[in-house]
Design a protein around this motif. Structure first.
Motif, mmCIF file in Angstrom:
data_model
loop_
_atom_site.group_PDB
_atom_site.id
_atom_site.type_symbol
_atom_site.label_atom_id
_atom_site.label_comp_id
_atom_site.label_asym_id
_atom_site.label_seq_id
_atom_site.Cartn_x
_atom_site.Cartn_y
_atom_site.Cartn_z
ATOM 1 N N ILE A 1 0.840 -1.546 0.042
ATOM 2 C CA ILE A 1 -0.046 -0.293 -0.455
ATOM 3 C C ILE A 1 1.089 1.539 -0.590
ATOM 4 O O ILE A 1 1.922 1.251 0.652
ATOM 5 N N GLU A 2 0.716 2.743 -0.734
ATOM 6 C CA GLU A 2 1.710 3.327 -0.848
ATOM 7 C C GLU A 2 0.771 4.679 -0.251
ATOM 8 O O GLU A 2 1.328 5.519 0.305
ATOM 9 N N LEU A 3 -0.626 4.928 -0.442
ATOM 10 C CA LEU A 3 -1.452 5.250 0.222
ATOM 11 C C LEU A 3 -2.817 4.748 0.683
ATOM 12 O O LEU A 3 -3.248 4.113 0.471
ATOM 13 N N GLY A 4 -3.691 5.309 2.329
ATOM 14 C CA GLY A 4 -4.422 5.125 2.040
ATOM 15 C C GLY A 4 -4.608 3.483 3.402
ATOM 16 O O GLY A 4 -2.905 3.912 3.614
ATOM 17 N N ARG A 5 -4.633 3.112 3.262
ATOM 18 C CA ARG A 5 -4.342 2.180 4.534
ATOM 19 C C ARG A 5 -5.857 0.638 3.855
ATOM 20 O O ARG A 5 -5.484 0.064 2.649
ATOM 21 N N TYR A 6 -4.813 -0.284 4.909
ATOM 22 C CA TYR A 6 -6.041 -2.153 4.933
ATOM 23 C C TYR A 6 -7.220 -2.145 5.083
ATOM 24 O O TYR A 6 -8.072 -1.227 5.840
ATOM 25 N N PHE A 7 -7.556 -2.938 5.123
ATOM 26 C CA PHE A 7 -8.951 -3.457 5.283
ATOM 27 C C PHE A 7 -9.123 -3.230 6.516
ATOM 28 O O PHE A 7 -7.763 -4.218 7.760
ATOM 29 N N THR A 8 -10.081 -3.562 7.482
ATOM 30 C CA THR A 8 -10.340 -3.394 8.875
ATOM 31 C C THR A 8 -10.483 -4.955 9.315
ATOM 32 O O THR A 8 -11.343 -5.677 8.243
ATOM 33 N N PRO A 9 -11.267 -5.583 10.137
ATOM 34 C CA PRO A 9 -11.203 -7.287 10.160
ATOM 35 C C PRO A 9 -13.436 -6.660 10.136
ATOM 36 O O PRO A 9 -13.339 -7.479 9.236
ATOM 37 N N GLN A 10 -13.619 -5.702 10.560
ATOM 38 C CA GLN A 10 -14.648 -5.349 10.564
ATOM 39 C C GLN A 10 -15.966 -5.201 9.049
ATOM 40 O O GLN A 10 -16.618 -5.494 8.643
ATOM 41 N N GLU A 11 -15.133 -4.886 8.247
ATOM 42 C CA GLU A 11 -14.768 -4.453 6.810
ATOM 43 C C GLU A 11 -15.325 -5.998 5.686
ATOM 44 O O GLU A 11 -16.009 -5.877 5.316
ATOM 45 N N THR A 12 -13.975 -6.984 6.171
ATOM 46 C CA THR A 12 -13.733 -7.825 5.939
ATOM 47 C C THR A 12 -14.981 -8.543 6.131
ATOM 48 O O THR A 12 -15.862 -9.523 5.351
ATOM 49 N N GLU A 13 -15.457 -8.766 6.987
ATOM 50 C CA GLU A 13 -16.880 -9.981 7.700
ATOM 51 C C GLU A 13 -17.909 -9.174 7.591
ATOM 52 O O GLU A 13 -18.753 -9.829 6.955
ATOM 53 N N ALA A 14 -17.864 -7.986 6.862
ATOM 54 C CA ALA A 14 -19.218 -7.534 6.612
ATOM 55 C C ALA A 14 -19.274 -7.409 4.918
ATOM 56 O O ALA A 14 -20.612 -6.892 4.544
ATOM 57 N N GLY A 15 -18.619 -7.356 5.246
ATOM 58 C CA GLY A 15 -18.518 -7.379 3.072
ATOM 59 C C GLY A 15 -18.529 -6.349 2.537
ATOM 60 O O GLY A 15 -19.212 -5.846 1.783
ATOM 61 N N ARG A 16 -18.148 -4.980 3.095
ATOM 62 C CA ARG A 16 -18.822 -3.598 3.343
ATOM 63 C C ARG A 16 -17.627 -3.426 1.534
ATOM 64 O O ARG A 16 -17.053 -3.609 1.504
ATOM 65 N N PRO A 17 -18.717 -2.093 0.807
ATOM 66 C CA PRO A 17 -18.076 -1.976 -0.364
ATOM 67 C C PRO A 17 -16.750 -1.188 -1.068
ATOM 68 O O PRO A 17 -16.712 -0.030 -1.123
ATOM 69 N N VAL A 18 -15.559 -1.693 0.006
ATOM 70 C CA VAL A 18 -14.691 -0.980 -0.159
ATOM 71 C C VAL A 18 -13.426 -1.588 -1.099
ATOM 72 O O VAL A 18 -13.249 -2.880 -0.990
ATOM 73 N N ALA A 19 -12.404 -1.268 -1.630
ATOM 74 C CA ALA A 19 -11.852 -1.250 -2.495
ATOM 75 C C ALA A 19 -10.032 -1.123 -2.054
ATOM 76 O O ALA A 19 -10.002 -0.042 -1.297
ATOM 77 N N ILE A 20 -9.218 -1.971 -2.844
ATOM 78 C CA ILE A 20 -7.348 -1.239 -2.156
ATOM 79 C C ILE A 20 -7.449 -1.597 -3.806
ATOM 80 O O ILE A 20 -7.477 -2.547 -4.578
ATOM 81 N N VAL A 21 -6.277 -0.668 -4.456
ATOM 82 C CA VAL A 21 -6.557 -0.493 -6.955
ATOM 83 C C VAL A 21 -5.360 -0.319 -6.690
ATOM 84 O O VAL A 21 -4.681 0.120 -6.340
ATOM 85 N N GLY A 22 -4.941 -1.426 -7.710
ATOM 86 C CA GLY A 22 -3.844 -0.903 -7.568
ATOM 87 C C GLY A 22 -3.137 0.891 -9.111
ATOM 88 O O GLY A 22 -4.730 1.254 -8.747
ATOM 89 N N ALA A 23 -2.351 0.760 -8.727
ATOM 90 C CA ALA A 23 -1.584 1.662 -10.079
ATOM 91 C C ALA A 23 -2.417 2.193 -11.004
ATOM 92 O O ALA A 23 -2.389 3.608 -11.681
ATOM 93 N N THR A 24 -2.542 1.446 -11.541
ATOM 94 C CA THR A 24 -3.004 1.161 -12.815
ATOM 95 C C THR A 24 -4.534 1.748 -12.902
ATOM 96 O O THR A 24 -5.318 2.976 -13.614
ATOM 97 N N ILE A 25 -5.223 1.047 -12.270
ATOM 98 C CA ILE A 25 -6.163 1.640 -11.997
ATOM 99 C C ILE A 25 -6.648 2.965 -11.678
ATOM 100 O O ILE A 25 -7.381 4.161 -11.690
ATOM 101 N N ALA A 26 -5.754 3.368 -10.552
ATOM 102 C CA ALA A 26 -5.622 4.380 -9.686
ATOM 103 C C ALA A 26 -5.669 5.592 -10.932
ATOM 104 O O ALA A 26 -6.896 7.253 -10.768
ATOM 105 N N LYS A 27 -4.291 5.141 -11.438
ATOM 106 C CA LYS A 27 -3.895 6.418 -12.887
ATOM 107 C C LYS A 27 -4.932 6.698 -14.226
ATOM 108 O O LYS A 27 -5.570 7.741 -14.372
ATOM 109 N N ASN A 28 -6.326 5.654 -14.113
ATOM 110 C CA ASN A 28 -6.751 5.530 -14.997
ATOM 111 C C ASN A 28 -8.054 5.900 -14.926
ATOM 112 O O ASN A 28 -8.887 7.209 -15.411
ATOM 113 N N LEU A 29 -8.699 5.879 -13.537
ATOM 114 C CA LEU A 29 -10.466 6.345 -13.313
ATOM 115 C C LEU A 29 -9.592 7.998 -12.810
ATOM 116 O O LEU A 29 -10.885 8.346 -12.909
#
Length: 421
Positions: A148-176
């Protein structure tokens, strides 16, 4: 010690004088050794570079990790592929049971993950296609690299609840989000909106074209399961895998592997005589196969390159025979003044070795120049081991090519030699 040093210096002076006197002949003789060393070291350099780049491309598999899946990564000779066809794939239930059954003292993390390629992500008018969407559990960062370069990783609560959060790669971040600031922004895929909580460092292309984090989008496993239907056989949908990170105090992960096999057999209710309905895969299995493949390639390349080295050795032997004939009178004078046989022997042997080392150094220099050329996915490098190998081979060829002429020169009769013209 002083005598040995004087012998080396005098031999070097004689060799240097002989090389300068016949400069053109020396250069032509060096070409054979240069080409030979260049061929051998270039082959080993390319093989080592290929192996290093292949291993680097497989870093996503992690270190000290055992994977549980349906298919083995390397098939045993007596086990046909269809033997594994009807095996079930790992499930979230098995992940939770394995996580609960494995003692904390034997592992550093248990994770479940699943991936599916060919996804399209959209943010406003921008979009990026052919992305890998990967559902992971919280401990995934312990079994695989998530830089991870910017931001943070998932929390246990986010993974257990299946919340709509994401960690994206550099190519995705630049294009979007070409203007930057991807963290905290949203994108849409499969009719659902996800909030970016982190971006990963750019990795660039790799040799094998294996999935890199640049076009990878990590989301919680439970969120992935709501998008894709996960079948029990893995034939009609993405196939999950389990991964367990071993401990450093478990050499070879033998204890962890035994515990995982016992726990998985218990989870699946297998009887003692029944075969495993799962495969325990380790990155070392692929690494060993790669090492064997590149060892064969390296040996084949060395045999081919040795023919060029053989020609160079004959060239050096030929020039040494000519040198002995031309300096026969000088040899007689040296012996008449008290020069010992070993001095004459060492003098010519040193000259042959000096010639070969010069040629070998030139060949190694040419190989090093290749590493300076612009490279894309395959990074070439010249290791210290290959440089040492090139110099040692040069010395060996010098000894083999010069020993017979040197012995003939050392055994010349001084009276006959001094009369030679």
């Amino acid at each position: 010690m002083f005598l040995t040093l004087r012998l080396v210096l005098e031999s070097f002076a004689f060799a240097w004088q002989a090389l300068r006197t016949n400069l053109l002949r020396t250069v032509l003789s060096l070409l054979g050794v240069t080409v030979g060393i260049f061929s051998i070291i270039a082959v080993f350099m390319v093989v080592d570079s290929l192996e290093a780049n292949v291993r680097s491309s497989m870093n996503f598999l992690g270190d000290k990790v055992i994977y549980v899946g349906k298919w083995p990564w390397v098939f045993a000779p007596n086990n046909p592929w269809w033997k594994y066809f009807n095996r079930p794939v790992p499930t979230a239930r098995e992940f939770r049971l394995l996580q609960r059954m494995l003692p904390a003292s034997s592992q550093n993390g248990v994770a479940i993950f699943v991936a599916k390629g060919g996804n399209t992500l959209k943010a406003g008018t921008n979009s990026v296609s052919d992305c890998a969407l990967q559902g992971v559990s919280y401990d995934y960062r312990n079994v695989s690299s998530v830089p991870i370069e910017l931001g943070r990783y998932f929390t246990p609560q986010e993974t257990e609840a299946g919340r709509p959060v994401a960690i994206v790669g550099a190519t995705i971040a630049k294009n979007l989000f070409p203007q930057g600031g991807a963290v905290g922004r949203q994108f849409k895929t499969h009719g659902r909106y996800f909030t970016i909580i982190g971006t990963m460092k750019e990795e660039g292309k790799n040799l094998l074209g294996t999935p890199s984090n640049d076009a990878n989008c990590l989301i919680p496993y439970n969120a992935f399961a709501t998008i894709y239907a996960l079948s029990s056989t893995g034939m009609s949908g993405p196939s999950p895998q389990l991964a367990v990170k071993g401990r450093d105090d478990d050499p070879g992960l033998l204890n962890l592997e035994a515990e995982m096999r016992g726990d998985m057999r218990s989870i699946r209710g297998l009887k003692p005589r029944e075969e495993d309905s799962f495969a325990l895969n380790r990155p070392e299995m692929v690494a060993d196969a790669i090492s064997k493949l590149f060892s064969i390639i390296g040996v084949a390349g060395a045999i081919i390159g040795s023919f060029a080295m053989l020609v160079g050795g004959f060239g050096i032997a030929n020039i040494m025979f000519v040198s002995v004939r031309e300096r026969t009178n000088l040899i007689g004078i040296q012996k008449s003044l008290g020069a010992k046989n070993y001095f004459i022997l060492f003098q010519f042997l040193f000259e042959a070795i000096f010639l070969c080392v010069l040629g070998g150094a030139a060949g190694i220099f040419l190989v090093w120049l290749i590493t300076l050329l612009p490279q894309d996915s395959l990074t070439l490098f010249l290791s210290a081991g290959n440089i040492s190998l090139g110099l040692m081979v040069s010395v060996l060829i010098g000894v083999l090519a010069g020993i017979i002429p040197a012995v003939l020169a050392a055994n010349l009769d001084p009276v006959i030699a001094i009369r030679a013209k």
